[in-house]
Write an enzyme that holds these catalytic residues in place. Structure first.
Site, PDB file in Angstrom:
ATOM      1  N   GLY A   1      45.695  84.199  42.081  1.00 34.79           N
ATOM      2  CA  GLY A   1      44.792  85.311  41.839  1.00 34.79           C
ATOM      3  C   GLY A   1      45.469  86.437  41.079  1.00 34.79           C
ATOM      4  O   GLY A   1      46.313  86.215  40.200  1.00 34.79           O
ATOM      5  N   SER A   2      45.123  87.651  41.432  1.00 33.36           N
ATOM      6  CA  SER A   2      45.563  88.811  40.659  1.00 33.36           C
ATOM      7  C   SER A   2      47.051  89.101  40.756  1.00 33.36           C
ATOM      8  O   SER A   2      47.575  89.889  39.969  1.00 33.36           O
ATOM      9  CB  SER A   2      44.771  90.048  41.086  1.00 33.36           C
ATOM     10  OG  SER A   2      43.412  89.911  40.714  1.00 33.36           O
ATOM     11  N   THR A   3      47.754  88.491  41.716  1.00 31.39           N
ATOM     12  CA  THR A   3      49.206  88.692  41.745  1.00 31.39           C
ATOM     13  C   THR A   3      49.851  88.147  40.476  1.00 31.39           C
ATOM     14  O   THR A   3      50.917  88.616  40.067  1.00 31.39           O
ATOM     15  CB  THR A   3      49.843  88.025  42.978  1.00 31.39           C
ATOM     16  OG1 THR A   3      49.560  86.624  42.965  1.00 31.39           O
ATOM     17  CG2 THR A   3      49.305  88.647  44.263  1.00 31.39           C
TER      18      THR A   3
END
Length: 488
Positions: free
Chosen positions: A215-217
């Site tokens: 995801g956004s990591t």
């Protein structure tokens, strides 16, 4: 008469020669085959005739041996078995070994040549020295903080020391007691079958062996790639990215969970986790640039050992522009282990350099004499030092005034990044909650820890799943424990 005696002597000599030839055949040419024969119980009897060496945490054993008074005499025991199972693995008289028990088996079982100054003597005498010990890099307080933080929810935590690569914590939840598998008999068989049939998969090492959409990591990797490639030179400049963002070559619109992302700068996109901006930046970097950047961070590496093998984290090397856009925000086919994402945070904290992660500091003889020590090595340079400094600032803003405020620690500088990863058919599965971070004491010369947390607990309410709500508090507890240990 003398002639008959002479012929008898010749015949006896021939029989003796035949006997010696047969002994040589059995002892030399066929000894390996006899030794490997399943019906030969001697190797197993010899293996368990003496206590096994110990695995150490903070210098204290977290394993032991119990005299079963059976044919296979000594069984393995574990202190706080579920806490350390992702590190120790199991040593079973029925099912073999795993993880550190397997990787350091020669030392622990006493068969490593380095345990004796004269290993040939043990070969000739068919004996062996006492089992040696394996001292891990774990810090007990950090491991306990990670284990308590997950609280039995499905997920994992990996924490490393950025400057050295030492793994400070490695937790997988739910866990199991490896002592249940140590011996033989129906009890051990029943435990094995029960653990393998459990739908929560307690024997799966989620920190090393499971890969998740990050995801956004993953936007930290994309930001570093853009800065190193010169695609973004001013992190505060508007990017002219529409909200929603049309995926290249398609009619599909990519939305944002956050508001205010239209034409946001890259700094704002990281701070508030704008999908549109980071997807567009990934497309501008291009497939070749994004693949190269991801691989510098460790993606697509099938050879990582810590010393147990680690699953390959994936970033596709052949994608269309719309697929690249999604991959650049940690979706599509992008997958990562928690250890891999801890390495991403560690690279930022360590000025762009990734140190090879490792779990065993040294192995010793049973009297404490050194057998071997793990060399600290550089795995790769993920980004330039200048880029690392700018990405550090971006991550600090996430924690101080962004989506990751639950990770803030008074008196410490903390940088982080939240992630909520969709998965399942039509993204119908409960999203995974991610948080990656690093922390440095205000007066410390370098960061003490980098951590990655993923929570996949399907029992949670869907609206409550977020990196900041579910994963950041766990990361904060782990970093606090590491900072205390660093100053102790």
């Amino acid at each position: 008469m003398i002639r008959y005696i002479r012929w008898c002597a010749y015949f006896c000599a021939l029989l003796l020669a035949a006997l010696l030839a047969n002994v040589a055949r059995v002892q030399v040419w066929e000894s390996a085959a006899y030794g490997a024969n399943p019906a030969n119980k001697r190797p197993a009897i010899e293996r368990y005739a003496e206590p096994r060496g110990d695995i150490l945490v903070d210098g204290r054993p977290v394993t032991g041996s119990r005299d079963s008074r059976q044919l296979l005499r000594y069984e393995r025991t574990y202190t706080d078995g579920p806490l350390y199972a992702p590190v120790t693995g199991f040593s079973s008289q029925t099912y073999g070994t795993s993880f550190v028990e397997r990787a350091e088996d020669a030392v622990l079982s006493g068969t490593d040549p380095g345990l004796s100054v004269f290993p040939l003597w043990y070969d000739l005498s068919r004996g062996r020295p006492g089992g040696g010990d394996a001292a891990t890099t774990l810090r007990a307080a950090v491991q306990q903080a990670a284990y308590r933080g997950l609280g039995g929810k499905r997920g994992a935590v990996a924490a490393v020391e950025p400057a050295t690569g030492r793994i400070l914590a490695l937790v997988s939840s739910p866990s199991y007691d490896p002592g249940l598998l140590s011996g033989t008999g129906t009890r051990v068989k029943a435990a094995w079958e029960r653990l393998n049939a459990d739908p929560t998969r307690p024997m799966l090492n989620r920190a090393l062996r499971e890969t998740y959409p990050p995801g956004s990591t993953f936007k930290i990797v994309t930001a570093a790639a853009a800065l190193d490639a010169g695609v973004v030179t001013d992190v505060d400049a508007p990017t002219r990215t529409p909200d929603p963002y049309p995926l290249p070559g398609t009619s599909t619109l990519l939305p944002n969970a956050a508001t205010g992302c239209a034409e946001a700068s890259m700094a704002e996109a990281v701070q508030w986790s704008c999908n549109t901006v980071m997807a567009d930046i990934g497309v501008r970097v291009g497939l070749r640039g994004m693949v190269a950047a991801a691989e510098r961070f460790g993606f697509n590496d099938e050879g990582l050992r810590v010393p147990s093998w680690v699953s390959r984290s994936n970033f596709d090397t052949d994608m269309s522009p719309d697929q690249l856009a999604l991959s650049s925000i940690g979706q599509f086919n992008t997958k990562a282990t928690p250890l891999q994402m801890a390495m991403v945070a560690a690279a930022v904290a360590n000025g762009g350099e990734i140190r090879t992660p490792y779990l065993v500091e040294r192995t010793t003889q049973d009297d404490g004499s050194l057998v071997r020590r793990t060399d600290r090595r550089t795995l790769s340079r993920a980004m330039s030092p200048a880029t690392a400094l700018r990405v550090q600032d971006l991550m600090v803003k996430v924690v101080e005034d962004g989506t990751g405020r639950n990770a803030a620690i008074p008196g410490a500088l903390v940088g982080g990044k939240t992630g909520t990863a969709q998965h399942g058919v039509g993204n119908a599965g409960t999203p995974y909650a991610w948080f990656i971070a690093w922390a440095r004491g205000r007066d410390a010369p370098q960061p003490a820890v980098a951590v990655a947390v993923v929570v996949e607990d399907a029992s949670a309410v869907r609206g409550d799943i977020s990196g900041n709500g579910a994963a950041a508090p766990i990361a904060r507890a782990v970093m606090e424990a590491a900072l205390r240990a660093d100053t102790a």
